[in-house]
Design a protein around this motif. Structure first.
Motif, PDB file in Angstrom:
ATOM      1  N   ILE A   1      -0.712   8.851  13.472  1.00  0.00           N
ATOM      2  CA  ILE A   1      -1.856   9.238  14.292  1.00  0.00           C
ATOM      3  C   ILE A   1      -3.116   8.505  13.869  1.00  0.00           C
ATOM      4  CG2 ILE A   1      -3.345  11.167  14.948  1.00  0.00           C
ATOM      5  CD1 ILE A   1      -0.862  12.967  14.574  1.00  0.00           C
ATOM      6  N   GLN A   2      -3.281   8.328  12.556  1.00  0.00           N
ATOM      7  CA  GLN A   2      -4.454   7.599  12.078  1.00  0.00           C
ATOM      8  C   GLN A   2      -4.092   6.724  10.896  1.00  0.00           C
ATOM      9  OE1 GLN A   2      -7.547  10.383  11.290  1.00  0.00           O
ATOM     10  NE2 GLN A   2      -7.016  10.680   9.170  1.00  0.00           N
ATOM     11  N   LEU A   3      -4.894   5.663  10.754  1.00  0.00           N
ATOM     12  CA  LEU A   3      -4.669   4.727   9.661  1.00  0.00           C
ATOM     13  C   LEU A   3      -5.826   4.810   8.684  1.00  0.00           C
ATOM     14  CD1 LEU A   3      -6.320   1.603  10.317  1.00  0.00           C
ATOM     15  CD2 LEU A   3      -5.054   2.242  12.351  1.00  0.00           C
ATOM     16  N   THR A   4      -5.550   4.462   7.446  1.00  0.00           N
ATOM     17  CA  THR A   4      -6.564   4.471   6.407  1.00  0.00           C
ATOM     18  C   THR A   4      -6.707   3.064   5.858  1.00  0.00           C
ATOM     19  OG1 THR A   4      -5.966   6.736   5.816  1.00  0.00           O
ATOM     20  CG2 THR A   4      -7.271   5.487   4.208  1.00  0.00           C
ATOM     21  N   LEU A   5      -7.953   2.580   5.822  1.00  0.00           N
ATOM     22  CA  LEU A   5      -8.254   1.271   5.258  1.00  0.00           C
ATOM     23  C   LEU A   5      -9.031   1.443   3.975  1.00  0.00           C
ATOM     24  CD1 LEU A   5      -9.499  -0.855   8.310  1.00  0.00           C
ATOM     25  CD2 LEU A   5      -7.308  -1.034   7.142  1.00  0.00           C
ATOM     26  N   ASP A   6      -8.631   0.725   2.926  1.00  0.00           N
ATOM     27  CA  ASP A   6      -9.365   0.676   1.661  1.00  0.00           C
ATOM     28  C   ASP A   6     -10.351  -0.478   1.777  1.00  0.00           C
ATOM     29  OD1 ASP A   6     -10.379   0.510  -0.884  1.00  0.00           O
ATOM     30  OD2 ASP A   6      -8.446   0.033  -1.834  1.00  0.00           O
ATOM     31  N   LEU A   7     -11.615  -0.158   1.992  1.00  0.00           N
ATOM     32  CA  LEU A   7     -12.635  -1.176   2.212  1.00  0.00           C
ATOM     33  C   LEU A   7     -13.031  -1.900   0.933  1.00  0.00           C
ATOM     34  CD1 LEU A   7     -14.881   0.822   4.705  1.00  0.00           C
ATOM     35  CD2 LEU A   7     -13.032  -0.781   5.221  1.00  0.00           C
ATOM     36  N   SER A   8     -12.716  -1.319  -0.217  1.00  0.00           N
ATOM     37  CA  SER A   8     -13.081  -1.959  -1.480  1.00  0.00           C
ATOM     38  C   SER A   8     -12.196  -3.162  -1.783  1.00  0.00           C
ATOM     39  CB  SER A   8     -13.013  -0.950  -2.630  1.00  0.00           C
ATOM     40  OG  SER A   8     -11.667  -0.553  -2.852  1.00  0.00           O
ATOM     41  N   ALA A   9     -11.120  -3.348  -1.006  1.00  0.00           N
ATOM     42  CA  ALA A   9     -10.195  -4.463  -1.222  1.00  0.00           C
ATOM     43  C   ALA A   9     -10.808  -5.800  -0.813  1.00  0.00           C
ATOM     44  CB  ALA A   9      -8.903  -4.238  -0.456  1.00  0.00           C
TER      45      ALA A   9
ATOM     46  N   ARG B   1       4.978  -0.860   8.937  1.00  0.00           N
ATOM     47  CA  ARG B   1       5.626  -2.016   8.298  1.00  0.00           C
ATOM     48  C   ARG B   1       4.674  -2.791   7.399  1.00  0.00           C
ATOM     49  NH1 ARG B   1       7.832  -7.206  11.682  1.00  0.00           N
ATOM     50  NH2 ARG B   1       8.031  -8.593   9.921  1.00  0.00           N
ATOM     51  N   PHE B   2       3.433  -2.936   7.819  1.00  0.00           N
ATOM     52  CA  PHE B   2       2.495  -3.774   7.074  1.00  0.00           C
ATOM     53  C   PHE B   2       1.527  -2.973   6.210  1.00  0.00           C
ATOM     54  CE2 PHE B   2       3.814  -6.467  10.675  1.00  0.00           C
ATOM     55  CZ  PHE B   2       4.407  -7.465   9.931  1.00  0.00           C
ATOM     56  N   ARG B   3       1.919  -1.744   5.873  1.00  0.00           N
ATOM     57  CA  ARG B   3       1.118  -0.958   4.945  1.00  0.00           C
ATOM     58  C   ARG B   3       1.016  -1.728   3.625  1.00  0.00           C
ATOM     59  NH1 ARG B   3       3.100   4.821   3.497  1.00  0.00           N
ATOM     60  NH2 ARG B   3       4.756   3.876   4.677  1.00  0.00           N
ATOM     61  N   GLY B   4      -0.166  -1.807   3.067  1.00  0.00           N
ATOM     62  CA  GLY B   4      -0.396  -2.562   1.840  1.00  0.00           C
ATOM     63  C   GLY B   4      -0.987  -3.940   2.106  1.00  0.00           C
ATOM     64  N   SER B   5      -1.032  -4.347   3.369  1.00  0.00           N
ATOM     65  CA  SER B   5      -1.577  -5.655   3.730  1.00  0.00           C
ATOM     66  C   SER B   5      -3.048  -5.537   4.121  1.00  0.00           C
ATOM     67  CB  SER B   5      -0.812  -6.240   4.923  1.00  0.00           C
ATOM     68  OG  SER B   5       0.551  -6.381   4.618  1.00  0.00           O
ATOM     69  N   LEU B   6      -3.762  -6.661   4.024  1.00  0.00           N
ATOM     70  CA  LEU B   6      -5.133  -6.700   4.516  1.00  0.00           C
ATOM     71  C   LEU B   6      -5.118  -6.742   6.029  1.00  0.00           C
ATOM     72  CD1 LEU B   6      -7.115  -9.178   2.228  1.00  0.00           C
ATOM     73  CD2 LEU B   6      -7.235  -6.698   2.283  1.00  0.00           C
ATOM     74  N   ALA B   7      -6.040  -6.004   6.632  1.00  0.00           N
ATOM     75  CA  ALA B   7      -6.113  -5.956   8.090  1.00  0.00           C
ATOM     76  C   ALA B   7      -7.567  -5.942   8.543  1.00  0.00           C
ATOM     77  CB  ALA B   7      -5.403  -4.724   8.628  1.00  0.00           C
ATOM     78  N   LYS B   8      -7.774  -6.506   9.724  1.00  0.00           N
ATOM     79  CA  LYS B   8      -9.077  -6.480  10.382  1.00  0.00           C
ATOM     80  C   LYS B   8      -8.910  -5.596  11.608  1.00  0.00           C
ATOM     81  CE  LYS B   8     -11.367 -10.292  10.591  1.00  0.00           C
ATOM     82  NZ  LYS B   8     -11.897 -11.609  10.946  1.00  0.00           N
ATOM     83  N   VAL B   9      -9.773  -4.581  11.737  1.00  0.00           N
ATOM     84  CA  VAL B   9      -9.639  -3.606  12.811  1.00  0.00           C
ATOM     85  C   VAL B   9     -10.954  -3.511  13.570  1.00  0.00           C
ATOM     86  CG1 VAL B   9      -9.194  -1.167  13.346  1.00  0.00           C
ATOM     87  CG2 VAL B   9      -7.950  -2.280  11.483  1.00  0.00           C
ATOM     88  N   GLN B  10     -10.850  -3.491  14.895  1.00  0.00           N
ATOM     89  CA  GLN B  10     -12.004  -3.270  15.762  1.00  0.00           C
ATOM     90  C   GLN B  10     -11.730  -2.007  16.557  1.00  0.00           C
ATOM     91  OE1 GLN B  10     -13.372  -6.629  18.070  1.00  0.00           O
ATOM     92  NE2 GLN B  10     -13.990  -5.288  19.742  1.00  0.00           N
ATOM     93  N   THR B  11     -12.720  -1.107  16.614  1.00  0.00           N
ATOM     94  CA  THR B  11     -12.525   0.161  17.296  1.00  0.00           C
ATOM     95  C   THR B  11     -13.246   0.182  18.651  1.00  0.00           C
ATOM     96  OG1 THR B  11     -14.450   1.142  16.194  1.00  0.00           O
ATOM     97  CG2 THR B  11     -12.309   1.407  15.113  1.00  0.00           C
TER      98      THR B  11
ATOM     99  N   LEU C   1      -4.685  -1.850   4.403  1.00  0.00           N
ATOM    100  CA  LEU C   1      -4.067  -0.744   5.117  1.00  0.00           C
ATOM    101  C   LEU C   1      -3.268   0.073   4.097  1.00  0.00           C
ATOM    102  CD1 LEU C   1      -3.393   0.619   7.820  1.00  0.00           C
ATOM    103  CD2 LEU C   1      -1.582  -1.071   8.123  1.00  0.00           C
ATOM    104  N   THR C   2      -3.825   1.203   3.689  1.00  0.00           N
ATOM    105  CA  THR C   2      -3.193   1.979   2.617  1.00  0.00           C
ATOM    106  C   THR C   2      -2.321   3.112   3.119  1.00  0.00           C
ATOM    107  OG1 THR C   2      -5.161   3.369   2.413  1.00  0.00           O
ATOM    108  CG2 THR C   2      -4.993   1.459   0.933  1.00  0.00           C
TER     109      THR C   2
ATOM    110  N   LYS D   1      -1.121  -9.887  15.363  1.00  0.00           N
ATOM    111  CA  LYS D   1      -1.688  -8.661  15.904  1.00  0.00           C
ATOM    112  C   LYS D   1      -0.836  -7.481  15.460  1.00  0.00           C
ATOM    113  CE  LYS D   1      -3.300 -10.700  20.235  1.00  0.00           C
ATOM    114  NZ  LYS D   1      -3.100 -10.672  21.708  1.00  0.00           N
ATOM    115  N   LEU D   2      -1.491  -6.351  15.291  1.00  0.00           N
ATOM    116  CA  LEU D   2      -0.804  -5.087  15.044  1.00  0.00           C
ATOM    117  C   LEU D   2      -0.875  -4.325  16.359  1.00  0.00           C
ATOM    118  CD1 LEU D   2      -2.330  -4.203  11.559  1.00  0.00           C
ATOM    119  CD2 LEU D   2      -0.150  -5.311  12.048  1.00  0.00           C
TER     120      LEU D   2
END
Length: 193
Positions: free
Chosen positions: A153-161, A123-133, A147-148, A114-115
């Protein structure tokens, strides 16, 4: 007597520190005779740095192939057993878990951990993550991506990964999604092996 989860967490933190460990998460589940106190531990920052250095210096280290050392908790069965023995003794002596019957479970957080804290996202920037809002973002509450970025305050996910499926595929209007940390209901890493 009510369960004092913050007192239990503070006690766990103190005992973990004496073993060179950190508490990642603590859960109390169940009811009646099927209660369980689950504690997830990992090596402290110094222990993780040492593990990463050993992995870098020795290509034949006992690490799973293809898994970055930073994703590993570095915890052994012996670490869990020693912590459980000491923590369980304190729990029982100080009667921190009311009632006689409960199970103490101690383990590593695993590869799909869990994050929970802002530091985890950094710490885990660059890793694949599953997020539920909590509330939908672009008409979707479930995202899986790399997780790019995280600015606190906010996180950015690259969905093309990751190949998107279901609603996520239909709702995909851009390659990235920005999610406010306050809107994250739950998040965990996705193992890449």
């Amino acid at each position: 007597m009510a369960l004092q989860i913050e007192t239990i967490r503070a006690t766990a933190d103190r005992i973990a520190a004496s073993h060179g460990l950190e508490i990642v998460d603590l859960e109390f589940t169940g009811g009646a005779k099927h209660r369980a106190l689950r504690v997830f531990v990992e090596k402290n920052a110094e222990g993780r740095a040492k593990l990463a250095a050993e992995a870098a210096a020795n290509a034949e280290a006992d690490l799973p192939r293809g898994v970055p050392a930073e994703l590993l908790s570095g915890v052994t069965h012996e670490d869990c057993a020693a912590f459980a023995r000491d923590f369980g003794t304190v729990l029982d002596v100080e009667d921190l878990v009311p009632g006689a019957e409960y199970t103490l479970e101690v383990s590593s957080p695993g590869l799909e951990r869990k994050l929970l804290r802002p530091a985890d996202y950094e710490r885990f920037r660059g890793s694949l993550a599953k997020v539920q809002t909590f509330t939908p973002v672009h008409n979707n509450r479930h995202f899986t991506g790399r997780l790019t970025a995280f600015d606190g305050i906010q996180l950015t996910l690259d969905l093309s990964a990751v190949k998107q499926k279901g609603k996520a595929k239909k709702a995909l209007t851009s390659e990235t999604v920005e999610i406010p940390l306050a809107n994250v209901e739950k998040a965990n890493l996705v193992a890449e092996i």
